[in-house]
Design an enzyme around this catalytic site. Structure first.
Site, PDB file in Angstrom:
ATOM      1  N   GLY A  71       0.820  -1.208   0.000  1.00  0.00           N
ATOM      2  CA  GLY A  71       0.000   0.000   0.000  1.00  0.00           C
ATOM      3  C   GLY A  71       0.856   1.261   0.000  1.00  0.00           C
ATOM      4  N   THR A  72       1.897   1.277   0.821  1.00  0.00           N
ATOM      5  CA  THR A  72       2.711   2.491   0.945  1.00  0.00           C
ATOM      6  C   THR A  72       3.337   2.864  -0.395  1.00  0.00           C
ATOM      7  OG1 THR A  72       3.116   1.973   3.252  1.00  0.00           O
ATOM      8  CG2 THR A  72       4.655   3.505   2.216  1.00  0.00           C
ATOM      9  N   ASN A 153      -8.232   3.902   8.677  1.00  0.00           N
ATOM     10  CA  ASN A 153      -7.693   2.722   9.375  1.00  0.00           C
ATOM     11  C   ASN A 153      -7.827   2.793  10.893  1.00  0.00           C
ATOM     12  OD1 ASN A 153      -5.671   4.761   8.426  1.00  0.00           O
ATOM     13  ND2 ASN A 153      -4.405   3.733   9.956  1.00  0.00           N
ATOM     14  N   GLN A 181      -7.931  -0.228   3.293  1.00  0.00           N
ATOM     15  CA  GLN A 181      -8.822  -0.873   4.270  1.00  0.00           C
ATOM     16  C   GLN A 181     -10.153  -1.302   3.651  1.00  0.00           C
ATOM     17  OE1 GLN A 181      -8.133  -1.863   7.319  1.00  0.00           O
ATOM     18  NE2 GLN A 181      -6.212  -0.788   7.703  1.00  0.00           N
ATOM     19  N   SER A 201      -3.658  -3.038  -0.788  1.00  0.00           N
ATOM     20  CA  SER A 201      -2.600  -3.845  -0.195  1.00  0.00           C
ATOM     21  C   SER A 201      -3.101  -5.260   0.073  1.00  0.00           C
ATOM     22  CB  SER A 201      -2.178  -3.171   1.122  1.00  0.00           C
ATOM     23  OG  SER A 201      -1.174  -3.906   1.751  1.00  0.00           O
ATOM     24  N   HIS A 203      -1.902  -7.600   2.457  1.00  0.00           N
ATOM     25  CA  HIS A 203      -1.868  -8.238   3.786  1.00  0.00           C
ATOM     26  C   HIS A 203      -3.040  -7.879   4.692  1.00  0.00           C
ATOM     27  CE1 HIS A 203      -0.042  -4.915   6.379  1.00  0.00           C
ATOM     28  NE2 HIS A 203       0.099  -4.427   5.176  1.00  0.00           N
ATOM     29  N   THR A 239      12.094  -6.445 -10.608  1.00  0.00           N
ATOM     30  CA  THR A 239      11.551  -7.782 -10.873  1.00  0.00           C
ATOM     31  C   THR A 239      10.323  -8.021 -10.001  1.00  0.00           C
ATOM     32  OG1 THR A 239      13.745  -8.557 -11.427  1.00  0.00           O
ATOM     33  CG2 THR A 239      12.128 -10.260 -10.877  1.00  0.00           C
ATOM     34  N   CYS A 332       4.457   6.175  19.382  1.00  0.00           N
ATOM     35  CA  CYS A 332       5.481   6.393  20.392  1.00  0.00           C
ATOM     36  C   CYS A 332       6.733   6.907  19.668  1.00  0.00           C
ATOM     37  CB  CYS A 332       5.751   5.075  21.099  1.00  0.00           C
ATOM     38  SG  CYS A 332       6.901   5.255  22.441  1.00  0.00           S
TER      39      CYS A 332
HETATM   40  N1  PLP Z   1      -3.199   3.012   4.022  1.00  0.00           N
HETATM   41  C1  PLP Z   1      -3.965   2.534   5.017  1.00  0.00           C
HETATM   42  C2  PLP Z   1      -5.328   3.099   5.231  1.00  0.00           C
HETATM   43  C3  PLP Z   1      -3.478   1.508   5.836  1.00  0.00           C
HETATM   44  O1  PLP Z   1      -4.239   1.029   6.831  1.00  0.00           O
HETATM   45  C4  PLP Z   1      -2.180   1.000   5.593  1.00  0.00           C
HETATM   46  C5  PLP Z   1      -1.591  -0.048   6.469  1.00  0.00           C
HETATM   47  O2  PLP Z   1      -1.789  -0.041   7.671  1.00  0.00           O
HETATM   48  C6  PLP Z   1      -1.429   1.519   4.527  1.00  0.00           C
HETATM   49  C7  PLP Z   1      -1.979   2.528   3.777  1.00  0.00           C
HETATM   50  C8  PLP Z   1      -0.057   0.993   4.200  1.00  0.00           C
HETATM   51  O3  PLP Z   1      -0.131  -0.251   3.532  1.00  0.00           O
HETATM   52  P1  PLP Z   1       1.115  -1.267   3.530  1.00  0.00           P
HETATM   53  O4  PLP Z   1       1.235  -1.801   4.908  1.00  0.00           O
HETATM   54  O5  PLP Z   1       0.745  -2.328   2.535  1.00  0.00           O
HETATM   55  O6  PLP Z   1       2.307  -0.485   3.094  1.00  0.00           O
END
Ligand code: PLP
Length: 386
Positions: A71-72, A153, A181, A201, A203, A239, A332
């Site tokens: 996702g990031t 999230n 999400q 994403s 996971h 890759t 934190c």
């Molecule tokens: N965006 C949201 C709303 C998320 O909840 C998360 C992960 O917690 C991300 C982006 C980031 O995704 P990833 O963990 O696949 O980089």
């Protein structure tokens, strides 16, 4: 000791069927999808079938899905890639986003704000969502991009991405949504919802970590952010992580085909949990979401700092010692616990934002697990009552 995992919005285990689908791609089906020999062709074809599976879920073209490392990366690709391409083409340099976005969006926008972009960070309502009118009113002639998450999230608030996409479609503004999400959990028909970019994403839906994708609607201006290879039609060098891509598509297919059952189950869990929490008066435990506009998978509460000698982080540690795994919105940093920026942006005070905890449900969460979590919470709070 009993172990209860209630942190499915952070991550999920890989589904057994997903794992079995992935395994051959670590060993005998190891070819590089860019190789022209049969080893390569075998994995190329599996990657393209995965792309097709995901495209069908979103009702888009296969060629509009670009795999990423999660996702990031997808969000960075969307925000930096689109902002830079639009600025180069048109000179437009204004971005609209919200204060409730994930760090992946917030920090990427902050990065761009130091590189010639003006960024408007909108405040959410006290339900955690963004009023579309605020977006429409923030648009300027130099607005290039709007980036707004679908489901938050921390508190689960759902944004009205359909209304925003109806608006941006006629405005020559690119609209990106972070659907990490919500992808495969919610119906996202992109033939109706005209977002230009959507990130997701693996996971979060029982797929492996380290896989994601960016949907790029044909014609959307976007530059690559990863250079050095012609993979993903010259837009994302590197890759392909073939086992993870194949696992992601399998996970998406499985989740999507059961989404209604999982959603109904999550709603029942949410109602049940809410009933159980009624043992605490509202001035002791407050709910930080609005049921009408939030995802049933996410349940965020704050415990009162006046009534209990505890902060969100110590409560999480106490729950963990007793086998209950949940998250806090607070971060934190260098040993100092920061209150949740999402709850602060929603207009709540530091105490409520520092004492927030997030429970999040999975497809296998049971009512007994929620009973156990509430019993433990009750014990901890009774011990720490002022
Ligand atoms: N965006 C949201 C709303 C998320 O909840 C998360 C992960 O917690 C991300 C982006 C980031 O995704 P990833 O963990 O696949 O980089």
């Amino acid at each position: 000791m009993k172990k209860v995992y209630l942190d499915y919005a952070a991550t999920t285990p890989v589904d057994e069927e997903v794992l079995q689908t992935m395994l051959p791609y670590f060993s005998n089906k190891f070819g590089n999808p860019s190789s022209i020999h049969t080893f390569g062709q075998e994995t190329r074809s599996a990657v393209e079938i995965s792309r097709e599976t995901i495209a069908k879920i979103l009702k888009v073209k296969q060629s509009e899905i670009y795999f990423t490392s999660g996702g990031t990366e997808a969000i960075n690709f969307a925000v930096v890639g689109a902002a830079e391409a639009i600025k180069n083409e048109t000179g437009k340099n204004h971005i609209i986003t919200s204060k409730a976005e994930h760090h992946a969006t917030l920090e990427t926008c902050e990065y761009l704000s130091k590189r010639g972009f003006g960024v408007t960070f909108l405040s959410p309502t006290n339900n955690g969502n963004i009023n579309p009118t605020n977006i429409f009113n923030s648009v300027r002639k130099e607005t290039a991009l709007i980036s707004l998450m679908h489901v938050n999230n921390e508190v689960g608030a759902i944004n009205d991405i359909k209304s925003i996409s109806d608006f941006t479609q006629n405005q020559n503004i690119v609209f990106h949504t972070d659907a990490v999400q919500s992808f495969a959990k919610f119906d996202l028909d992109l033939s109706e919802i005209k977002v230009d970019l959507l990130s997701a994403s693996s996971h979060k839906i029982y797929g492996p970590k380290g896989a994601g994708f960016l949907f790029i609607r044909t014609g959307t201006p976007i530059s690559p952010i990863l250079h050095g290879g012609s993979q993903e039609r010259n837009r994302r060098g590197g890759t392909e992580n073939t086992p993870a891509i194949i696992g992601f598509a399998k996970a998406a297919e499985l989740y999507y085909s059961n989404r209604q059952d999982y959603f109904n189950h999550a709603e029942k869990l949410r109602n049940y949990f809410k009933e159980k929490l009624l043992i605490f008066p509202q001035e002791e435990v407050t709910i930080n979401f609005s049921e009408q506009i939030s995802s049933p998978y996410i349940f965020n509460i704050s415990v009162s700092a006046e009534k209990f000698r505890i902060s969100g982080d110590t409560l999480i540690m106490n729950l963990d010692i007793n086998g209950v795994a949940v998250s806090s919105g607070s971060a934190c940093t260098s040993g100092v616990v920061e209150p949740s920026y999402v709850l602060l942006a929603m207009g709540f005070d530091e105490n409520r934002a520092s004492n927030a905890i997030r429970f999040s449900f999975g497809k296998s969460t049971t009512f007994e697990e929620l009973d156990y979590a509430v019993d433990i919470l009750k014990d901890i709070l009774n011990r720490l009552r002022r």
